[in-house]
Design a protein around this motif. Structure first.
Motif, PDB file in Angstrom:
ATOM      1  N   GLN A 152       4.585  -8.754   3.418  1.00  0.00           N
ATOM      2  CA  GLN A 152       3.615  -8.352   4.437  1.00  0.00           C
ATOM      3  C   GLN A 152       3.917  -6.953   4.972  1.00  0.00           C
ATOM      4  OE1 GLN A 152       3.881 -11.634   7.167  1.00  0.00           O
ATOM      5  NE2 GLN A 152       3.052 -13.088   5.679  1.00  0.00           N
ATOM      6  N   ALA A 153       5.201  -6.662   5.155  1.00  0.00           N
ATOM      7  CA  ALA A 153       5.579  -5.323   5.609  1.00  0.00           C
ATOM      8  C   ALA A 153       5.223  -4.271   4.558  1.00  0.00           C
ATOM      9  CB  ALA A 153       7.076  -5.276   5.916  1.00  0.00           C
ATOM     10  N   LEU A 154       5.415  -4.626   3.294  1.00  0.00           N
ATOM     11  CA  LEU A 154       5.082  -3.702   2.210  1.00  0.00           C
ATOM     12  C   LEU A 154       3.587  -3.398   2.206  1.00  0.00           C
ATOM     13  CD1 LEU A 154       5.863  -2.138  -0.336  1.00  0.00           C
ATOM     14  CD2 LEU A 154       5.591  -4.262  -1.632  1.00  0.00           C
ATOM     15  N   ALA A 155       2.762  -4.432   2.351  1.00  0.00           N
ATOM     16  CA  ALA A 155       1.315  -4.229   2.368  1.00  0.00           C
ATOM     17  C   ALA A 155       0.891  -3.366   3.555  1.00  0.00           C
ATOM     18  CB  ALA A 155       0.603  -5.578   2.413  1.00  0.00           C
ATOM     19  N   THR A 156       1.479  -3.610   4.718  1.00  0.00           N
ATOM     20  CA  THR A 156       1.139  -2.830   5.904  1.00  0.00           C
ATOM     21  C   THR A 156       1.537  -1.373   5.748  1.00  0.00           C
ATOM     22  OG1 THR A 156       1.385  -4.772   7.331  1.00  0.00           O
ATOM     23  CG2 THR A 156       1.498  -2.622   8.384  1.00  0.00           C
ATOM     24  N   GLN A 157       2.739  -1.139   5.269  1.00  0.00           N
ATOM     25  CA  GLN A 157       3.224   0.229   5.102  1.00  0.00           C
ATOM     26  C   GLN A 157       2.410   0.990   4.060  1.00  0.00           C
ATOM     27  OE1 GLN A 157       5.762   1.777   6.960  1.00  0.00           O
ATOM     28  NE2 GLN A 157       5.384  -0.080   8.156  1.00  0.00           N
ATOM     29  N   MET A 158       2.069   0.346   2.962  1.00  0.00           N
ATOM     30  CA  MET A 158       1.300   1.015   1.923  1.00  0.00           C
ATOM     31  C   MET A 158      -0.104   1.353   2.414  1.00  0.00           C
ATOM     32  SD  MET A 158       3.366   1.511  -0.476  1.00  0.00           S
ATOM     33  CE  MET A 158       2.113   2.230  -1.545  1.00  0.00           C
ATOM     34  N   SER A 159      -0.656   0.481   3.251  1.00  0.00           N
ATOM     35  CA  SER A 159      -1.988   0.743   3.795  1.00  0.00           C
ATOM     36  C   SER A 159      -1.966   1.884   4.799  1.00  0.00           C
ATOM     37  CB  SER A 159      -2.544  -0.526   4.446  1.00  0.00           C
ATOM     38  OG  SER A 159      -3.773  -0.266   5.084  1.00  0.00           O
ATOM     39  N   GLU A 160      -1.006   1.856   5.716  1.00  0.00           N
ATOM     40  CA  GLU A 160      -0.970   2.834   6.797  1.00  0.00           C
ATOM     41  C   GLU A 160      -0.439   4.199   6.354  1.00  0.00           C
ATOM     42  OE1 GLU A 160       1.286   1.073   9.909  1.00  0.00           O
ATOM     43  OE2 GLU A 160      -0.285  -0.375  10.468  1.00  0.00           O
ATOM     44  N   ARG A 161       0.531   4.208   5.471  1.00  0.00           N
ATOM     45  CA  ARG A 161       1.186   5.463   5.112  1.00  0.00           C
ATOM     46  C   ARG A 161       0.670   6.077   3.806  1.00  0.00           C
ATOM     47  NH1 ARG A 161       5.430   6.049   8.610  1.00  0.00           N
ATOM     48  NH2 ARG A 161       6.344   4.148   9.482  1.00  0.00           N
ATOM     49  N   PHE A 162       0.125   5.247   2.908  1.00  0.00           N
ATOM     50  CA  PHE A 162      -0.287   5.763   1.604  1.00  0.00           C
ATOM     51  C   PHE A 162      -1.738   5.442   1.261  1.00  0.00           C
ATOM     52  CE2 PHE A 162       4.318   5.275   1.437  1.00  0.00           C
ATOM     53  CZ  PHE A 162       4.711   6.500   0.934  1.00  0.00           C
ATOM     54  N   ALA A 163      -2.507   4.933   2.226  1.00  0.00           N
ATOM     55  CA  ALA A 163      -3.930   4.647   2.022  1.00  0.00           C
ATOM     56  C   ALA A 163      -4.165   3.749   0.813  1.00  0.00           C
ATOM     57  CB  ALA A 163      -4.710   5.952   1.874  1.00  0.00           C
ATOM     58  N   THR A 164      -3.278   2.773   0.634  1.00  0.00           N
ATOM     59  CA  THR A 164      -3.434   1.785  -0.435  1.00  0.00           C
ATOM     60  C   THR A 164      -3.921   0.488   0.200  1.00  0.00           C
ATOM     61  OG1 THR A 164      -1.660   2.777  -1.744  1.00  0.00           O
ATOM     62  CG2 THR A 164      -2.253   0.506  -2.252  1.00  0.00           C
ATOM     63  N   PRO A 165      -5.196   0.136   0.015  1.00  0.00           N
ATOM     64  CA  PRO A 165      -5.772  -0.984   0.767  1.00  0.00           C
ATOM     65  C   PRO A 165      -5.347  -2.373   0.307  1.00  0.00           C
ATOM     66  CG  PRO A 165      -7.404  -0.023  -0.693  1.00  0.00           C
ATOM     67  CD  PRO A 165      -6.195   0.857  -0.785  1.00  0.00           C
ATOM     68  N   ALA A 166      -4.834  -2.513  -0.902  1.00  0.00           N
ATOM     69  CA  ALA A 166      -4.499  -3.853  -1.403  1.00  0.00           C
ATOM     70  C   ALA A 166      -3.167  -3.833  -2.146  1.00  0.00           C
ATOM     71  CB  ALA A 166      -5.602  -4.377  -2.316  1.00  0.00           C
ATOM     72  N   VAL A 167      -2.335  -4.839  -1.861  1.00  0.00           N
ATOM     73  CA  VAL A 167      -1.026  -4.981  -2.500  1.00  0.00           C
ATOM     74  C   VAL A 167      -0.842  -6.431  -2.897  1.00  0.00           C
ATOM     75  CG1 VAL A 167       1.475  -4.895  -2.153  1.00  0.00           C
ATOM     76  CG2 VAL A 167       0.031  -3.069  -1.252  1.00  0.00           C
ATOM     77  N   ALA A 168      -0.282  -6.657  -4.076  1.00  0.00           N
ATOM     78  CA  ALA A 168       0.096  -8.007  -4.502  1.00  0.00           C
ATOM     79  C   ALA A 168       1.531  -7.965  -5.010  1.00  0.00           C
ATOM     80  CB  ALA A 168      -0.833  -8.535  -5.589  1.00  0.00           C
TER      81      ALA A 168
END
Length: 242
Positions: A104-120
């Motif tokens: 969950q932290a990875l998904a949040t960080q990727m969204s907020e810092r790298f504009a990556t909307p989806a992580v699996a």
């Protein structure tokens, strides 16, 4: 008997250029000659003095050099910015108390810092066998079908950027709404000795993860995530693809 004078020989331009190259000091003491020479203007009709043309050429070279320098500075600033964002992301991941919190932290960080909307984060079944509850999205339990498809998209590589079709999005990012058009993704195999799973960074933007992009960033992130997965819980045996 009067001797007829020999006709003057006309020098070819290449001969003149060769001679001047062999005698670079020819114009020393003949500076006035430089003012008399006329050469075509590079941008408009007409001619200018040789000195003016040299000034124009030097100015053009300076502008090109300045452009290259600006590009290098922009690249350096982007690299530094990406490094800082990655550093901050890793510091947050290190504080995760368990694997679900890590995902969950990875998904949040990727969204907020790298504009990556989806992580699996597809993890081998052995990583969740001893856990009291089922993994929570974006963490998924790797099965044969998902592993086969991820392997096919990687095409024998450790990490790769690729087009992500709608069917692949629904299969590999099941917890995130599928876009209306194909997107793109960066897939990284997670390994710490053995294969532990896969990290998928996805975007509905087909250009965000182009196939020609370098994957050094996603590989490094995958290496860190793989080691955190093993540290946060025991791995009795690694999952091997059939």
């Amino acid at each position: 008997m009067t001797r007829t004078p020999e006709p003057r020989k006309t020098l070819e331009p290449d001969q003149v250029a060769f001679w001047l190259a062999r005698h670079p000091d020819f114009f020393v003491g003949r500076e006035g000659l430089l003012q008399q020479l006329k050469v075509p203007h590079p941008h408009i009709d007409g001619a200018v003095s040789l000195l003016e043309r040299l000034v124009l050429d030097l100015r053009t070279r300076a502008e090109r050099a300045e452009g290259r320098l600006d590009h290098l500075l922009d690249t350096a600033r982007h690299t530094e910015s990406q490094y800082r964002r990655l550093r901050d992301t890793l510091l947050v991941l290190l504080e995760a108390p368990d694997r679900d919190a890590l995902a969950q932290a990875l998904a949040t960080q990727m969204s907020e810092r790298f504009a990556t909307p989806a992580v699996a984060l597809w993890c081998a079944p052995e990583l969740s066998d001893a856990e009291p509850a089922m993994p929570q999205p974006p963490r998924q339990v790797l099965d044969h079908h998902a592993g086969t498809r991820l392997n096919a998209l990687l095409d024998g590589r450790t990490s790769r950027c690729a087009r992500l079709g709608l069917s692949d999005w629904k299969r590999l990012i099941p917890h995130a709404p599928a876009p209306e058009k194909p997107g793109s993704c960066a897939i990284t195999r997670l390994a710490a000795g053995d294969t532990l799973g896969y990290l998928v960074l996805a975007s509905p933007d087909a250009e965000q993860y182009r196939a020609s992009m370098d994957t050094q960033f996603s590989e490094y992130l995958g290496d860190v995530v793989a080691r955190l997965l093993t540290r946060l819980g025991p791995v009795e045996k690694a999952w091997h693809e059939r």
